[in-house]
Design a protein around this motif. Structure first.
Motif: not given
Length: 300
Positions: A129-133, A177-185
């Protein structure tokens, strides 16, 4: 849900053909096929790269290097200035390919005003996610077909993560788990999030409204209920009719805005939605074999 969207993001959404039904007639998108490796196997997915006669997700006439993607972008934007969005949607999963981030870096340096977009299965979304940002990606699509692992395990056959292969319910639980965590972030970071959900009769059709309610809780902006393309392990499932899909879209609409103009584009599509210029104008330059196993996990 309170509207905390900036004026700049509202403008970008109004010019994003996938996020705005009005924009589809005036603004185009360019998909760059730089990401062949994938880390999950969906039972509806049959990724034949070298196939210019098919128009569906996961298909491209060639895989580009980041430099080739920049050259293609430069050429196409010169010829088609109405294109407002550059996206990476495969033909594998963009987050499973380092070339995705190098491509975004090159595009951002040369075209700083263009909107960058990515479409992912979400497995690596929290990890990268940080790389996307850092890449200034502002619009994100996650393909999420269920948040009930009993349903999800019928849709995917395997997941590769952290050097390990997962199957069955364990794979389904990990992916969810990863999808929900990533969407929330992503929502918390101010990204505009779209969910792609494949409508699979007899498997997740009774679950999609509950999924829409869950996405509402997370703050997802728009949801795209896509009809199954019956192939691979799901070749014998009869796809939903337009009316069946509309019934589900209408039931989801009170919870999440619905995208109703999707054409299930190729990984190398460009131009206006519904008027894909890639098949007509992009010559095939090289041959390659489909990659179905994550490059990152294959090394372990």
């Amino acid at each position: 849900m309170k509207d905390c969207m900036s004026d700049d993001m509202k403008r970008k959404i109004s010019e994003h053909p996938c996020y705005s039904p009005e924009a589809q007639h005036k603004f185009g998108r360019l998909h760059l096929a730089v990401a062949p490796s994938c880390n999950i196997q969906c039972n509806y997915c049959d990724r034949k790269f070298d196939c210019v006669n098919e128009s569906r997700p996961g298909v491209t006439s060639e895989v580009l290097s980041p430099q080739e993607a920049l050259e293609r972008t430069t050429r196409i934007l010169e010829q088609n200035p109405y294109i407002s969005v550059i996206g990476i949607a495969g033909p594998g999963d963009p987050l499973d390919n380092d070339e995705t981030f190098e491509t975004f870096r090159l595009i951002r340096e040369k075209f700083p005003e263009i909107t960058l977009c990515i479409s992912t299965n979400g497995l690596l979304l929290p990890d990268r996610f940080d790389e996307l940002l850092e890449s200034n990606v502002e619009t994100l699509t996650v393909t999420m077909n269920a948040f009930d692992p009993e349903i999800q395990k019928e849709i995917i056959s395997m997941v590769y993560y952290g050097g390990k292969k997962y199957e069955g319910r364990e794979a389904a639980e990990l992916l969810i788990q990863k999808q929900l965590e990533g969407i929330e972030k992503a929502v918390e970071a101010g990204m505009t999030v779209k969910i792609n959900t494949v409508l699979i009769p007899g498997i997740n059709d009774k679950h999609i409204v509950d999924l829409a309610k869950k996405m509402n809780e997370l703050g997802v902006y728009i949801m795209n209920v896509m009809p199954l393309i019956n192939q691979a392990a799901f070749a014998d499932i009869v796809p939903p009719t337009d009316q069946e899909r509309k019934v589900i879209q209408d039931a989801c609409a009170p919870y999440v805005k619905q995208m109703r103009h999707c054409r299930q584009c190729r990984s190398d599509a460009y131009g206006l939605i519904g008027k894909d210029l890639s098949v007509e104008k992009q010559p095939r330059k090289k041959e390659f074999k489909p990659i179905t196993i994550s490059k990152n996990d294959e090394k372990n």
